[in-house]
Design a protein around this motif. Structure first.
Motif, PDB file in Angstrom:
ATOM      1  N   TRP A  88      19.094  43.112  85.458  1.00 40.81           N
ATOM      2  CA  TRP A  88      19.949  43.474  84.341  1.00 40.81           C
ATOM      3  C   TRP A  88      19.464  42.831  83.058  1.00 40.81           C
ATOM      4  O   TRP A  88      18.756  41.827  83.076  1.00 40.81           O
ATOM      5  CB  TRP A  88      21.406  43.132  84.598  1.00 40.81           C
ATOM      6  CG  TRP A  88      21.749  41.684  84.735  1.00 40.81           C
ATOM      7  CD1 TRP A  88      22.150  40.844  83.733  1.00 40.81           C
ATOM      8  CD2 TRP A  88      21.739  40.899  85.937  1.00 40.81           C
ATOM      9  NE1 TRP A  88      22.399  39.595  84.246  1.00 40.81           N
ATOM     10  CE2 TRP A  88      22.160  39.599  85.592  1.00 40.81           C
ATOM     11  CE3 TRP A  88      21.437  41.179  87.268  1.00 40.81           C
ATOM     12  CZ2 TRP A  88      22.265  38.572  86.530  1.00 40.81           C
ATOM     13  CZ3 TRP A  88      21.538  40.158  88.198  1.00 40.81           C
ATOM     14  CH2 TRP A  88      21.959  38.876  87.832  1.00 40.81           C
ATOM     15  N   ILE A  89      19.845  43.470  81.944  1.00 41.44           N
ATOM     16  CA  ILE A  89      19.519  42.957  80.609  1.00 41.44           C
ATOM     17  C   ILE A  89      20.833  42.824  79.853  1.00 41.44           C
ATOM     18  O   ILE A  89      21.632  43.745  79.810  1.00 41.44           O
ATOM     19  CB  ILE A  89      18.564  43.930  79.865  1.00 41.44           C
ATOM     20  CG1 ILE A  89      17.164  43.890  80.490  1.00 41.44           C
ATOM     21  CG2 ILE A  89      18.499  43.605  78.391  1.00 41.44           C
ATOM     22  CD1 ILE A  89      16.143  44.752  79.793  1.00 41.44           C
ATOM     23  N   LYS A  90      21.012  41.660  79.279  1.00 40.53           N
ATOM     24  CA  LYS A  90      22.222  41.412  78.485  1.00 40.53           C
ATOM     25  C   LYS A  90      21.917  41.763  77.043  1.00 40.53           C
ATOM     26  O   LYS A  90      20.843  41.437  76.538  1.00 40.53           O
ATOM     27  CB  LYS A  90      22.578  39.925  78.615  1.00 40.53           C
ATOM     28  CG  LYS A  90      23.789  39.477  77.844  1.00 40.53           C
ATOM     29  CD  LYS A  90      23.972  37.969  78.064  1.00 40.53           C
ATOM     30  CE  LYS A  90      25.207  37.451  77.363  1.00 40.53           C
ATOM     31  NZ  LYS A  90      25.405  36.010  77.630  1.00 40.53           N
ATOM     32  N   MET A  91      22.848  42.425  76.359  1.00 38.07           N
ATOM     33  CA  MET A  91      22.593  42.770  74.962  1.00 38.07           C
ATOM     34  C   MET A  91      23.876  42.780  74.152  1.00 38.07           C
ATOM     35  O   MET A  91      24.965  42.901  74.731  1.00 38.07           O
ATOM     36  CB  MET A  91      21.890  44.139  74.876  1.00 38.07           C
ATOM     37  CG  MET A  91      22.647  45.290  75.466  1.00 38.07           C
ATOM     38  SD  MET A  91      21.620  46.749  75.609  1.00 38.07           S
ATOM     39  CE  MET A  91      20.858  46.445  77.182  1.00 38.07           C
ATOM     40  N   VAL A  92      23.716  42.631  72.842  1.00 40.65           N
ATOM     41  CA  VAL A  92      24.899  42.713  71.987  1.00 40.65           C
ATOM     42  C   VAL A  92      25.441  44.134  72.110  1.00 40.65           C
ATOM     43  O   VAL A  92      24.692  45.090  72.344  1.00 40.65           O
ATOM     44  CB  VAL A  92      24.574  42.362  70.513  1.00 40.65           C
ATOM     45  CG1 VAL A  92      24.184  40.896  70.398  1.00 40.65           C
ATOM     46  CG2 VAL A  92      23.481  43.248  69.954  1.00 40.65           C
TER      47      VAL A  92
ATOM     48  N   MET B 275      19.065  34.419  73.412  1.00 45.19           N
ATOM     49  CA  MET B 275      19.144  35.732  72.791  1.00 45.19           C
ATOM     50  C   MET B 275      19.023  35.604  71.271  1.00 45.19           C
ATOM     51  O   MET B 275      19.809  34.899  70.641  1.00 45.19           O
ATOM     52  CB  MET B 275      20.478  36.396  73.147  1.00 45.19           C
ATOM     53  CG  MET B 275      20.536  37.846  72.706  1.00 45.19           C
ATOM     54  SD  MET B 275      22.156  38.593  72.931  1.00 45.19           S
ATOM     55  CE  MET B 275      22.276  38.655  74.681  1.00 45.19           C
TER      56      MET B 275
ATOM     57  N   GLY C  60      15.241  41.736  68.661  1.00 38.55           N
ATOM     58  CA  GLY C  60      16.283  40.850  69.199  1.00 38.55           C
ATOM     59  C   GLY C  60      17.499  41.613  69.702  1.00 38.55           C
ATOM     60  O   GLY C  60      17.455  42.819  69.933  1.00 38.55           O
ATOM     61  N   GLY C  61      18.592  40.879  69.883  1.00 34.11           N
ATOM     62  CA  GLY C  61      19.849  41.492  70.328  1.00 34.11           C
ATOM     63  C   GLY C  61      19.971  41.623  71.833  1.00 34.11           C
ATOM     64  O   GLY C  61      20.950  42.159  72.334  1.00 34.11           O
ATOM     65  N   PHE C  62      18.942  41.154  72.547  1.00 34.66           N
ATOM     66  CA  PHE C  62      19.027  41.273  74.011  1.00 34.66           C
ATOM     67  C   PHE C  62      18.354  40.083  74.679  1.00 34.66           C
ATOM     68  O   PHE C  62      17.563  39.361  74.070  1.00 34.66           O
ATOM     69  CB  PHE C  62      18.379  42.580  74.490  1.00 34.66           C
ATOM     70  CG  PHE C  62      16.877  42.607  74.384  1.00 34.66           C
ATOM     71  CD1 PHE C  62      16.254  42.909  73.183  1.00 34.66           C
ATOM     72  CD2 PHE C  62      16.084  42.316  75.490  1.00 34.66           C
ATOM     73  CE1 PHE C  62      14.870  42.929  73.087  1.00 34.66           C
ATOM     74  CE2 PHE C  62      14.696  42.337  75.403  1.00 34.66           C
ATOM     75  CZ  PHE C  62      14.086  42.642  74.197  1.00 34.66           C
ATOM     76  N   CYS C  63      18.655  39.917  75.955  1.00 34.18           N
ATOM     77  CA  CYS C  63      18.032  38.870  76.763  1.00 34.18           C
ATOM     78  C   CYS C  63      17.643  39.507  78.089  1.00 34.18           C
ATOM     79  O   CYS C  63      18.494  40.056  78.794  1.00 34.18           O
ATOM     80  CB  CYS C  63      19.034  37.739  76.987  1.00 34.18           C
ATOM     81  SG  CYS C  63      18.418  36.516  78.117  1.00 34.18           S
ATOM     82  N   ASP C  64      16.352  39.477  78.398  1.00 30.81           N
ATOM     83  CA  ASP C  64      15.890  40.188  79.599  1.00 30.81           C
ATOM     84  C   ASP C  64      15.687  39.254  80.784  1.00 30.81           C
ATOM     85  O   ASP C  64      15.046  39.595  81.762  1.00 30.81           O
ATOM     86  CB  ASP C  64      14.610  40.985  79.323  1.00 30.81           C
ATOM     87  CG  ASP C  64      13.449  40.108  78.893  1.00 30.81           C
ATOM     88  OD1 ASP C  64      13.664  38.906  78.691  1.00 30.81           O
ATOM     89  OD2 ASP C  64      12.337  40.632  78.774  1.00 30.81           O
ATOM     90  N   SER C  65      16.252  38.062  80.675  1.00 30.83           N
ATOM     91  CA  SER C  65      16.176  37.135  81.798  1.00 30.83           C
ATOM     92  C   SER C  65      17.558  37.149  82.435  1.00 30.83           C
ATOM     93  O   SER C  65      18.548  36.891  81.776  1.00 30.83           O
ATOM     94  CB  SER C  65      15.835  35.767  81.229  1.00 30.83           C
ATOM     95  OG  SER C  65      15.893  34.812  82.189  1.00 30.83           O
ATOM     96  N   ASN C  66      17.639  37.479  83.721  1.00 28.58           N
ATOM     97  CA  ASN C  66      18.949  37.603  84.355  1.00 28.58           C
ATOM     98  C   ASN C  66      19.767  36.336  84.140  1.00 28.58           C
ATOM     99  O   ASN C  66      19.254  35.242  84.278  1.00 28.58           O
ATOM    100  CB  ASN C  66      18.802  37.899  85.844  1.00 28.58           C
ATOM    101  CG  ASN C  66      18.330  39.326  86.072  1.00 28.58           C
ATOM    102  OD1 ASN C  66      18.233  40.101  85.126  1.00 28.58           O
ATOM    103  ND2 ASN C  66      18.047  39.663  87.298  1.00 28.58           N
ATOM    104  N   VAL C  67      21.043  36.529  83.832  1.00 34.96           N
ATOM    105  CA  VAL C  67      21.879  35.404  83.409  1.00 34.96           C
ATOM    106  C   VAL C  67      22.080  34.376  84.531  1.00 34.96           C
ATOM    107  O   VAL C  67      21.807  34.647  85.695  1.00 34.96           O
ATOM    108  CB  VAL C  67      23.258  35.876  82.903  1.00 34.96           C
ATOM    109  CG1 VAL C  67      23.125  36.599  81.592  1.00 34.96           C
ATOM    110  CG2 VAL C  67      23.952  36.711  83.942  1.00 34.96           C
TER     111      VAL C  67
END
Lengths: 430, 47
Positions: free
Chosen positions: A27-31, B8, B21-28
């Motif tokens: 998964w990818i977290k995003m605003v 992020m 930006g605006g995203f993080c592709d490393s699983n939380v």
């Protein structure tokens, strides 16, 4: 590049959006604004490259964008088949008897009084274990005892098979896991001590029907005496000896709140890593809004306790394929009939094979049918395919060869979001 | 335990006008305590 068929953009209660892939489990977290933006670009991923090159590269790297969705679908089907055809783990379930010392109203079995595995069949089971382990592919034997009540035949069936299996495991360098589905009336200190001396990895699933009053109304002996106190005492000792205990709470609308008493009665053991509660609606009880509301009330009532359970999980144990779906899984009934799972009546007309006197199984066409109908004609195009909890038994019984449940696209999306929650604890916006 | 190694970056535009930006592709972060993971521990049949 193409947008993966298994992608789902999930709006979460933490204010972020998550792009989740049910196949890769990445998964990818995003605003949230980027989530909405990505939703628009899902149908034209190549244009995304010019607009947000970093995100495009990340989507490619993590297989949210794929070369060919047709190939991806085949890869998903193959990975499920590979998992189910794994030959390193052998799941062998034995029914020593179909008889039981209790008579629960909801039980789907017919309780064959006096039924017991004969010495000849025990012999054949032992030969089957020897033959299979000797072949050299099995690394783990998951030996389970079901029934009826398996511990009714502890000395005459369970113990000889277990001792023989243990010796075969040692000879062939195979790890042994042992489990029971038992009302645990007979899980005495003596039985626990003996089992522990043979196998150090034991799990027992113990059904409860509510607090003491409810439980004793359902699980009582022929003379009317309830089993709650006996079972509680037995499983407390088992917990202390390191046996993994799963207290399966079979609830109805009426009994649900009384399970607070069960949770409380084991509160001294909540911190044990080998105790877990598992809540399941009795299958005859209908789903209703009132039941859902009562479940919320129940969760609030037990919130003050810290115990391991499936209460916060949507899919529960169904995040794994059903044990019955694995090729290397069989259930041997007391009379030598062979089945694929324990969730159906053990009538000979439903068997998939017969255990022969030389310790081999003569499989019938039914077994091939079930294995060859693992997927319906609708599975290939379904976005839920990698996480679908429908077992192959139900799929193979589909009358028109299609999906046995007519699920809408919206409900598939909710299912994927619930799965994501089970995996990560991140809640979707309802 | 998986650890979130990346921070992020805020969603913004670069000098070419592209988004970044605006995203993080490393699983939380995963603390191995969610119910789904606990369910995986069980070897028990779920019928």
């Amino acid at each position: 590049m193409e947008w993966s068929n298994y992608n789902k953009i999930i709006s979460a209660t933490d204010g972020y959006s998550y792009l989740f892939n049910g196949f890769t489990k990445q998964w990818i977290k995003m605003v949230s604004s980027l989530g909405k933006f990505l939703d628009e670009y899902a149908s034209m991923p190549d244009e995304l490259q010019a607009v947000h090159p970093d995100l495009y590269e990340a989507l490619k790297e993590k297989a949210f964008l794929v070369d060919d969705t047709e190939k991806e679908m085949h890869s998903c089907l193959n990975s499920i088949q590979d998992k189910l055809n794994d030959s390193s783990v052998w799941k062998l379930t034995i029914n020593p008897t179909l008889d039981c010392n209790l008579r629960c109203w909801y039980c789907y079995e017919s309780h064959l009084k006096g039924s017991v595995m004969s010495d000849d069949t025990i012999n054949n089971v032992e030969k089957l274990i020897n033959n299979t382990l000797k072949a050299g592919k099995v690394q783990v034997l998951q030996l389970a005892f079901f029934g009826g009540e398996p511990l009714l035949k502890y000395s005459s069936v369970v113990l000889p098979i277990l001792i023989s299996a243990k010796e075969a495991c040692e000879r062939n360098n195979v790890k042994l896991f042992l489990s029971f589905t038992s009302n645990s009336v007979c899980l005495t200190k003596k039985v626990v001590d003996k089992l522990k001396s043979i196998c150090d990895d034991i799990a027992v699933q113990v059904p409860f029907d509510g607090g003491k009053t409810y439980h004793n109304e359902v699980k009582h002996f022929e003379n009317g005496r309830g089993s709650y106190d006996i079972v509680r005492r037995n499983i407390i000792y088992a917990i202390e000896q390191g046996i993994r205990i799963n207290i399966r709470c079979n609830y109805t609308f009426k009994s649900l709140m009384s399970f607070e008493e069960v949770v409380r009665d084991f509160s001294d053991y909540h911190h044990y890593p080998n105790l877990r509660f598992s809540f399941h609606k009795v299958w005859q009880e209908k789903e209703s809004l009132e039941l859902k509301e009562r479940m919320i009330e129940f969760k609030n009532a037990v919130m003050c306790f810290q115990f391991k359970s499936n209460l916060s999980s949507h899919f529960g144990d169904s995040v794994n394929p059903c044990y019955g779906d694995y090729t290397q899984n069989i259930v041997v009934n007391y009379n030598g009939d062979v089945f694929k799972c324990t969730a159906r009546d053990f009538k000979s007309e439903h068997r998939v094979g017969v255990l022969e006197s030389n310790g081999t199984i003569a499989f019938s066409e039914k077994n091939n049918q079930r294995l060859s109908r693992r997927f319906t004609k609708d599975c290939a195009k379904c976005k839920r395919l990698p996480i679908c909890p429908i077992c192959s038994q139900v799929r193979s019984e589909s009358s028109n060869g299609g999906c046995p449940i007519q699920i809408s696209e919206g409900d598939v999306g909710i299912n994927i979001a619930k799965y994501f929650y089970d995996l990560t604890g991140i809640m979707y916006v309802k | 335990m998986k650890v979130n190694k990346k921070q992020m970056e805020p969603l913004s535009r670069n000098e070419k006008g592209q988004l970044q930006g605006g995203f993080c592709d490393s699983n939380v972060n995963c603390n191995n305590s969610c119910a789904g993971c606990n369910a995986l521990d069980s070897l028990q049949p779920h019928n």
